[in-house]
Enzyme design. Structure first.
Site, mmCIF file in Angstrom:
data_model
loop_
_atom_site.group_PDB
_atom_site.id
_atom_site.type_symbol
_atom_site.label_atom_id
_atom_site.label_comp_id
_atom_site.label_asym_id
_atom_site.label_seq_id
_atom_site.Cartn_x
_atom_site.Cartn_y
_atom_site.Cartn_z
ATOM 1 N N CYS A 188 0.851 -1.207 0.000
ATOM 2 C CA CYS A 188 0.000 0.000 0.000
ATOM 3 C C CYS A 188 0.883 1.252 0.000
ATOM 4 O O CYS A 188 0.643 2.207 -0.735
ATOM 5 C CB CYS A 188 -0.912 0.031 1.220
ATOM 6 S SG CYS A 188 -1.913 -1.441 1.472
ATOM 7 N N HIS A 192 1.203 5.051 -1.950
ATOM 8 C CA HIS A 192 0.708 6.187 -1.168
ATOM 9 C C HIS A 192 1.782 6.901 -0.337
ATOM 10 O O HIS A 192 1.498 7.923 0.279
ATOM 11 C CB HIS A 192 -0.455 5.734 -0.288
ATOM 12 C CG HIS A 192 -1.594 5.183 -1.107
ATOM 13 N ND1 HIS A 192 -2.350 5.962 -1.940
ATOM 14 C CD2 HIS A 192 -2.061 3.914 -1.257
ATOM 15 C CE1 HIS A 192 -3.255 5.211 -2.553
ATOM 16 N NE2 HIS A 192 -3.104 3.971 -2.161
ATOM 17 N N ARG A 231 -12.775 -0.133 -1.140
ATOM 18 C CA ARG A 231 -11.561 0.388 -1.788
ATOM 19 C C ARG A 231 -10.344 -0.485 -1.457
ATOM 20 O O ARG A 231 -9.485 -0.695 -2.312
ATOM 21 C CB ARG A 231 -11.329 1.844 -1.347
ATOM 22 C CG ARG A 231 -10.259 2.556 -2.134
ATOM 23 C CD ARG A 231 -10.715 2.885 -3.552
ATOM 24 N NE ARG A 231 -9.601 3.377 -4.365
ATOM 25 C CZ ARG A 231 -8.908 2.627 -5.224
ATOM 26 N NH1 ARG A 231 -9.211 1.353 -5.388
ATOM 27 N NH2 ARG A 231 -7.915 3.133 -5.919
ATOM 28 N N CYS A 235 -7.900 -2.125 -4.209
ATOM 29 C CA CYS A 235 -6.437 -1.955 -4.215
ATOM 30 C C CYS A 235 -5.749 -3.314 -4.278
ATOM 31 O O CYS A 235 -4.790 -3.491 -5.024
ATOM 32 C CB CYS A 235 -5.975 -1.204 -2.975
ATOM 33 S SG CYS A 235 -6.303 0.557 -3.051
#
Lengths: 274, 122
Positions: A188, A192, A231, A235
């Site tokens: 992740c 990000h 979400r 992802c």
């Protein structure tokens, strides 16, 4: 005990301590990371997600906010929230007179031994009053959540991690966030944090800080309001990993960690995204 | 005359025996091939069953490790479909790929047990 053993033990405990940083240290380090990465942006702006770092997309988003697509969900959610259950009780019997409680969720429930998200709390409330649980990701549950998020606007996220079990749940969520998975071998944080603000095809990657301030969200590609765990699933699928069940322990812990990273930030949900 | 009759009978018998042998040979050849084919299919099916078991076990291990990959599911499904259609070569190839991919996913799970920590901002 020999001196060498003592030194080894000391070094080992120092290593463990360095690995298991406390949540508040993690949160501050994350804020420092974004402050260094985007020195001209006030960290409070990160509640607007990617629109804090992309001025052109921000203009489009602000125009969308003139007539936000999530408004219908708020209205529907309000009606659902105020409709009494068959036993005459209502959500207010579970959440109190003010439905604006999203800033306290997710919370660690010692009695249940796990993280309780707002969606889990809503369904727990229903079950306690003899109603069937609602589907997790979209529909009525997302609408009730949207209404409660709207009522929570302006409040600061206030997540507490105050027991060894809660810290373990936080650690699990943190590990998930930074672990590479899927055939594409992405974590992740790869999108990000390490590559935040860069373009992935037509999308600019959003910052971790502020990720949970604006959910549930009306996404253009969904054409409806959905919650954050939908979400998460997307992802995972995008990196070719098998997604986890909505409200599974894995995703609840992830949401717990992620929300704690935005502790103290202002809620502004529900939101709209492309 | 008698000699002629006897000679004729001998010639006829020899001819009959010869054709009998030919009939037997032509009947046995396809039968042997058929049995060999059946044996090959049975062997391949047993190999496939064993491969599928291995593929499914490894996939379950990736699930437990929280590192299951979507493509592994696809390969297992493709293997099953090909086997149902009798295309054992494709079925075996897909099962073998599913095994290989699951091993990669398990390697990922193992190596990430410690690597993730280096990505946390300090």
């Amino acid at each position: 005990m020999k001196w060498t053993n003592l030194i080894t033990l000391l070094l080992a405990s120092m290593m463990v301590a360095s690995v298991q940083a406390d949540p508040e240290t993690d949160r501050q380090a994350l804020r420092d990371f974004y402050q260094q990465k985007f020195p001209d942006i006030d960290l409070a702006e990160f509640k607007n997600g990617v629109y804090a770092i992309d001025s052109k997309m921000r203009e489009q988003w602000l125009e969308m906010e003139d007539f936000p697509a999530y408004e219908i969900a708020i209205d529907e959610g309000e009606e659902l929230y105020n409709t009494p259950f068959a036993n005459g009780k209502s959500y207010a019997d579970c959440f109190g007179d003010d439905p604006g409680v999203k800033h306290n969720y997710p919370m660690f429930d010692q009695a249940r031994g796990g993280v309780v998200t707002l969606e889990v709390a809503i369904n727990q409330c229903r079950k306690e009053h003899g109603e069937a649980a609602l589907p997790w990701l979209v529909g009525e549950l997302a609408e009730i959540s949207a209404y409660m998020a709207y009522q929570s606007r302006g409040k600061s996220i206030d997540i507490k991690i105050d027991s060894p079990e809660a810290i373990a749940a936080y650690d699990d969520g943190e590990q998930f966030y930074y672990t590479r998975r899927g055939q594409l071998n992405f974590e992740c944080s790869g999108c990000h944090q390490q590559n935040v603000g860069k373009m992935l095809r037509a999308e600019r990657t959003s910052p971790t800080l502020g990720h949970t301030t604006h959910w549930p969200v009306y996404r253009g590609r969904w054409q409806y309001v959905g919650n954050i765990q939908k979400r998460f699933q997307e992802c995972n699928i995008q990196v070719r990993a098998v997604p986890f069940e909505a409200q599974s322990e894995t995703y609840r812990n992830l949401e717990y960690f992620l929300t704690y990273m935005s502790n103290g930030m202002e809620l502004n949900g529900p939101g709209s995204r492309r | 005359m008698k000699i002629l009759w006897i000679s004729g009978l001998i010639i006829l018998s020899v001819a009959a025996c010869d054709s009998q042998e030919k009939v037997t040979e032509t009947a046995v050849e396809p039968a042997v091939a058929e049995v060999a084919a059946v044996v090959a299919v049975v062997t391949q099916t047993q190999d496939f069953a064993s491969l599928m078991q291995q593929a499914e076990d490894l996939y379950m291990q990736t699930k437990v490790a929280k590192h299951a990959w979507l493509i592994n599911l696809d390969r297992i499904k493709d293997a099953r479909l090909a086997a149902e259609k009798g295309d054992m070569d494709t079925a075996v190839a897909n099962a073998e790929e599913a095994i290989k991919l699951s091993r990669l996913a398990l390697n990922q799970a193992e190596s990430e047990k410690s690597r993730w920590q280096a990505r946390v901002p300090q």
